[in-house]
Motif scaffolding. Structure first.
Motif, short mmCIF file in Angstrom:
data_model
loop_
_atom_site.label_atom_id
_atom_site.label_comp_id
_atom_site.label_asym_id
_atom_site.label_seq_id
_atom_site.Cartn_x
_atom_site.Cartn_y
_atom_site.Cartn_z
N THR A 20 0.83 -1.20 0.00
CA THR A 20 0.00 0.00 0.00
C THR A 20 0.86 1.25 0.00
O THR A 20 0.56 2.22 -0.70
CB THR A 20 -0.93 0.00 1.23
N LEU A 21 1.92 1.23 0.76
CA LEU A 21 2.82 2.38 0.79
C LEU A 21 3.45 2.61 -0.58
O LEU A 21 3.51 3.75 -1.06
CB LEU A 21 3.91 2.16 1.84
N SER A 24 0.83 4.00 -2.98
CA SER A 24 0.50 5.40 -2.71
C SER A 24 1.65 6.34 -3.06
O SER A 24 1.42 7.51 -3.38
CB SER A 24 0.10 5.58 -1.25
N THR A 27 1.54 6.51 -7.24
CA THR A 27 0.34 6.96 -7.95
C THR A 27 -0.11 8.30 -7.40
O THR A 27 0.13 8.63 -6.23
CB THR A 27 -0.82 5.95 -7.81
N LYS A 28 -0.77 9.04 -8.24
CA LYS A 28 -1.23 10.36 -7.84
C LYS A 28 -2.45 10.27 -6.92
O LYS A 28 -2.56 11.00 -5.95
CB LYS A 28 -1.56 11.18 -9.09
N GLU A 29 -3.34 9.35 -7.25
CA GLU A 29 -4.58 9.23 -6.49
C GLU A 29 -5.04 7.78 -6.49
O GLU A 29 -4.99 7.11 -7.53
CB GLU A 29 -5.64 10.12 -7.15
N ILE A 30 -5.47 7.30 -5.34
CA ILE A 30 -6.01 5.94 -5.23
C ILE A 30 -7.52 6.07 -5.10
O ILE A 30 -8.02 6.73 -4.20
CB ILE A 30 -5.43 5.21 -4.00
N GLN A 35 -8.64 1.32 -3.63
CA GLN A 35 -8.52 1.76 -2.24
C GLN A 35 -9.15 0.74 -1.29
O GLN A 35 -8.57 0.38 -0.27
CB GLN A 35 -9.20 3.12 -2.09
#
Length: 94
Positions: A20-21, A24, A27-30, A35
């Motif tokens: 997840t780290l 994130s 990527t610019k946005e999850i 998510q």
């Protein structure tokens, strides 16, 4: 040999939240489904890693460095998730 395999498997399971780290960071946005999937992955990996590491540490014959490190990592992630959840609930009602 089997106890080392189980310890390494529990270590890999406990390190899954780092995915997840990485996602994130790169990527610019999850959004949406990704998510939700990452949240479920984190919760399941922390709980299963914690349970597996406790079962390994409780038995003196299976206790080794990997299982102790796994227990520490899972305890850290569990406390972190609990703290974020507590902060979210307190911030919502204040």
């Amino acid at each position: 040999m089997k106890k080392i395999k189980l310890s390494v498997i529990s270590l890999v399971i406990s390190l899954l939240p780092f995915i997840t780290l990485l996602v994130s960071l790169f990527t610019k946005e999850i959004t949406g489904g990704l998510q939700t999937g990452l949240i479920v992955l984190n919760i399941i990996s922390v709980l299963s890693g914690f349970g597996l590491s406790i079962s390994l540490v409780k038995n003196p014959k299976r206790r080794d460095v990997f299982s102790i490190v796994t227990l520490c990592i899972c305890a850290f992630f569990g406390l972190l998730m609990f703290g974020i959840l507590t902060f979210g609930i307190i911030a919502t009602f204040m």
